[in-house]
Design an enzyme around this catalytic site. Structure first.
Site, PDB file in Angstrom:
ATOM      1  CE  LYS A  86      20.344   3.572  39.174  1.00 33.94           C
ATOM      2  NZ  LYS A  86      19.981   4.583  37.946  1.00 33.94           N
ATOM      3  N   GLY A 188      23.584  -2.541  24.628  1.00 31.26           N
ATOM      4  CA  GLY A 188      22.430  -2.939  25.515  1.00 31.26           C
ATOM      5  C   GLY A 188      21.079  -2.297  25.225  1.00 31.26           C
ATOM      6  CE  LYS A 189      17.250  -1.729  30.147  1.00 27.50           C
ATOM      7  NZ  LYS A 189      18.151  -2.655  30.695  1.00 27.50           N
TER       8      LYS A 189
HETATM    9  N1  LIG Z   1      18.162   2.129  30.508  1.00 26.45           N
HETATM   10  C1  LIG Z   1      18.010   3.404  31.103  1.00 26.45           C
HETATM   11  O1  LIG Z   1      17.024   4.061  30.625  1.00 26.45           O
HETATM   12  C2  LIG Z   1      19.119   4.164  31.360  1.00 26.45           C
HETATM   13  C3  LIG Z   1      20.413   3.529  31.544  1.00 26.45           C
HETATM   14  N2  LIG Z   1      21.524   4.147  32.136  1.00 26.45           N
HETATM   15  C4  LIG Z   1      23.050   3.586  32.026  1.00 26.45           C
HETATM   16  O2  LIG Z   1      23.169   3.286  30.979  1.00 26.45           O
HETATM   17  C5  LIG Z   1      24.044   2.174  30.979  1.00 26.45           C
HETATM   18  C6  LIG Z   1      23.446   1.194  30.232  1.00 26.45           C
HETATM   19  O3  LIG Z   1      22.000   0.917  30.435  1.00 26.45           O
HETATM   20  P1  LIG Z   1      21.341  -0.295  29.627  1.00 26.45           P
HETATM   21  O4  LIG Z   1      21.396   0.006  28.215  1.00 26.45           O
HETATM   22  O5  LIG Z   1      19.775  -0.010  30.149  1.00 26.45           O
HETATM   23  O6  LIG Z   1      21.588  -1.625  30.344  1.00 26.45           O
HETATM   24  P2  LIG Z   1      21.926  -3.024  29.463  1.00 26.45           P
HETATM   25  O7  LIG Z   1      22.034  -3.867  30.792  1.00 26.45           O
HETATM   26  O8  LIG Z   1      20.730  -3.303  28.698  1.00 26.45           O
HETATM   27  O9  LIG Z   1      23.018  -2.653  28.607  1.00 26.45           O
HETATM   28  C7  LIG Z   1      24.710  -2.850  28.982  1.00 26.45           C
HETATM   29  C8  LIG Z   1      25.004  -3.715  27.970  1.00 26.45           C
HETATM   30  O10 LIG Z   1      26.542  -3.525  28.551  1.00 26.45           O
HETATM   31  C9  LIG Z   1      27.224  -4.667  27.898  1.00 26.45           C
HETATM   32  N3  LIG Z   1      28.512  -4.953  28.640  1.00 26.45           N
HETATM   33  C10 LIG Z   1      28.748  -5.388  29.929  1.00 26.45           C
HETATM   34  N4  LIG Z   1      29.858  -5.661  30.180  1.00 26.45           N
HETATM   35  C11 LIG Z   1      30.595  -5.347  29.232  1.00 26.45           C
HETATM   36  C12 LIG Z   1      31.918  -4.853  28.768  1.00 26.45           C
HETATM   37  N5  LIG Z   1      32.796  -5.223  29.821  1.00 26.45           N
HETATM   38  N6  LIG Z   1      32.347  -4.526  27.766  1.00 26.45           N
HETATM   39  C13 LIG Z   1      31.210  -3.932  26.832  1.00 26.45           C
HETATM   40  N7  LIG Z   1      30.049  -4.140  26.886  1.00 26.45           N
HETATM   41  C14 LIG Z   1      29.818  -4.727  28.052  1.00 26.45           C
HETATM   42  C15 LIG Z   1      26.308  -5.954  28.213  1.00 26.45           C
HETATM   43  O11 LIG Z   1      26.320  -7.042  27.392  1.00 26.45           O
HETATM   44  C16 LIG Z   1      24.860  -5.037  27.672  1.00 26.45           C
HETATM   45  O12 LIG Z   1      24.764  -5.436  26.211  1.00 26.45           O
HETATM   46  C17 LIG Z   1      24.202   1.619  32.570  1.00 26.45           C
HETATM   47  O13 LIG Z   1      25.175   2.402  33.143  1.00 26.45           O
HETATM   48  C18 LIG Z   1      22.924   2.412  32.911  1.00 26.45           C
HETATM   49  O14 LIG Z   1      22.978   2.646  34.194  1.00 26.45           O
HETATM   50  C19 LIG Z   1      21.302   5.607  32.576  1.00 26.45           C
HETATM   51  C20 LIG Z   1      20.236   6.235  32.397  1.00 26.45           C
HETATM   52  C21 LIG Z   1      18.924   5.350  32.085  1.00 26.45           C
HETATM   53  O1  LIG Z   2      15.336   4.985  33.743  1.00 28.98           O
HETATM   54  C1  LIG Z   2      14.513   4.789  34.823  1.00 28.98           C
HETATM   55  O2  LIG Z   2      13.696   3.847  35.224  1.00 28.98           O
HETATM   56  C2  LIG Z   2      14.970   5.613  36.333  1.00 28.98           C
HETATM   57  C3  LIG Z   2      16.147   6.550  36.183  1.00 28.98           C
HETATM   58  C4  LIG Z   2      17.264   5.949  36.514  1.00 28.98           C
HETATM   59  O3  LIG Z   2      17.531   4.905  37.204  1.00 28.98           O
HETATM   60  C5  LIG Z   2      18.517   6.493  35.825  1.00 28.98           C
HETATM   61  O4  LIG Z   2      18.374   7.589  34.849  1.00 28.98           O
HETATM   62  O5  LIG Z   2      19.616   5.971  36.034  1.00 28.98           O
END
Ligand SMILES: NC(=O)C1=CN([C@@H]2O[C@H](COP(=O)(O)OP(=O)(O)OC[C@H]3O[C@@H](n4cnc5c(N)ncnc54)[C@H](O)[C@@H]3O)[C@@H](O)[C@H]2O)C=CC1
Ligand SMILES: O=C(O)CCC(=O)C(=O)O
Length: 376
Positions: A86, A188-189
């Protein structure tokens, strides 16, 4: 040599389980990043890149060490030929991004010569890595027009939905998501996609996010489906009366103080490292809350980017992502049979898979580097 006598060697004690930790510093672009490679038994390290305004280097180091270890288990559970790694960039994703910064980051990734592949995570977007791609091929999940598999949060969100269905089956005897209440932290995403699907299914949602725009978008969607969404502030999300908690923001949210507040029946979310430490898996078990181990539930993104080894096929990725449903049910059954927390059952399963790989014959043919068809 006695390490205790040599001050600077103490740093190694912070990552005794990791193979390699790289500190990346580029004053010209302001890049300060850390890449952690936990274990390459199963293949080259793979893991996304998180961007966050960490308060200290120590905080960033702790995060990247835990996240990379989680990737080792996630790769084993998803049965992909990659190991755990990571990276984190210390900076504010709203203010500190620039093409040059991601290019510099790409140069550091390239310097690892195929030992580490990376892509998006919290705070980064597929578009950011178009710049890194100019410096290295070891980037996954870039937009399709750049030869990548695109937004990996799509299969991640789908995996969370499979996780919720499997958990509902274990808890209520049916996959049905309708008519139940879910508490989603982070839109988020991933969280926004999970929320949208739950709204379409006729679920009731409690949501929290610090980004008002994300909340407004969900409310628009809910209005179209006549669904109810209740917005709660900050820590109140831990106290709402929902059936399932869906953490989709940051890690460490299952800890001594939050567990006390929980009245949830299950926890299924995308956030990495949800348990502050292993003891919290045991605490959930004792409290009778069914915990879907995070690295099983959120492996959809990994499944997609690992699949970039082959010719792109969205159908194949979605098919593979379905395995999350069965994996979770097997882990629930094993945990129940042996009276152990689900987090422990998942860890045991992954360790066994890695041990099996170590025992397997490995005849020399040629270097075991992934063949990245799309970009070679
Ligand atoms: N994007 C992916 O494909 C993957 C994501 N993850 C995990 O899932 C989680 C979310 O990932 P994403 O959606 O990609 O990230 P992102 O950055 O797109 O979304 C995170 C969201 O959490 C919100 N946030 C931040 N602080 C907050 C708080 N105190 N209370 C409520 N909301 C808050 C942000 O405003 C944002 O909307 C992370 O832990 C990431 O490591 C795990 C595997 C794959
Ligand atoms: O989703 C990715 O791009 C890589 C996988 C990853 O970092 C995760 O699953 O946390």
């Amino acid at each position: 040599m006695n390490h205790k006598e040599v001050g600077e060697m103490d740093l190694f004690e912070k990552f005794t389980e990791h193979e390699q930790v790289v500190f990346c510093n580029d004053p010209a672009t302001g890049l300060k990043a850390i890449i952690a490679i936990h274990d390459t038994t199963l293949g080259p390290a793979l893991g996304g890149c998180r961007m966050q305004p960490y308060e200290s280097v120590d905080e960033a180091l702790k995060d990247v060490l835990r996240l990379s270890k989680g990737m080792t288990y996630k790769c084993a559970a998803a049965d992909v030929d990659f190991g755990g790694g990571k990276s984190v960039i210390i900076g504010d994703p709203e203010k500190d991004k620039s093409p040059e910064l991601f290019r510099a980051f790409g140069q550091f990734v390239e310097s690892l010569n195929g030992r580490f592949y990376t892509g998006t995570d919290m705070g980064t977007l597929p578009q950011d890595f178009i710049h890194s791609l100019k410096e290295t091929n070891c980037i996954v999940g870039v937009p399709e027009e750049y030869g990548g598999s695109g937004d990996s949060s799509i299969p991640t969100a789908l995996g969370v939905i499979y996780g919720i269905q499997a958990t509902n089956r274990a808890l209520f005897g049916s996959d049905d998501m309708k008519g139940k209440a879910y508490a989603i932290q982070g839109l988020g995403k991933v969280g926004s996609k999970v929320a949208a699907r739950l709204v379409e299914e006729g679920a009731h949602l409690y949501v929290s996010d610090i980004n008002q725009h994300a909340i407004d978008q969900l409310i628009d969607k809910a209005n179209q489906h006549h669904a109810t969404v209740q917005v709660v502030r900050g820590e109140d999300i831990y106290r709402v009366d929902a059936d399932v908690f869906v953490p989709c923001a940051f890690g460490g949210i299952i800890n001594d103080s939050t567990i006390e507040s929980f009245s949830f029946k299950g926890i299924v979310g995308s956030a990495n490292n949800q348990l502050l430490d292993e003891s919290h898996g045991q605490m959930l078990h004792q409290k009778g809350i069914l915990y879907a181990p995070d690295y099983i539930v959120n492996s959809g993104g990994l499944i997609q980017v690992a699949d970039e080894l082959y010719e792109p096929s969205k159908e194949r990725v979605l098919q593979k992502t379905k395995s999350i449903y069965d994996s979770l049910l097997s882990i629930y059954q094993y945990a129940e049979l042996h009276h152990i927390p689900t987090s422990e059952a998942a860890d045991l399963f992954c360790r066994e898979r890695m041990e099996a790989r170590k025992r397997r014959n490995s005849f020399f043919s040629h270097a075991k580097r992934p063949k990245w068809n799309v970009r070679t």
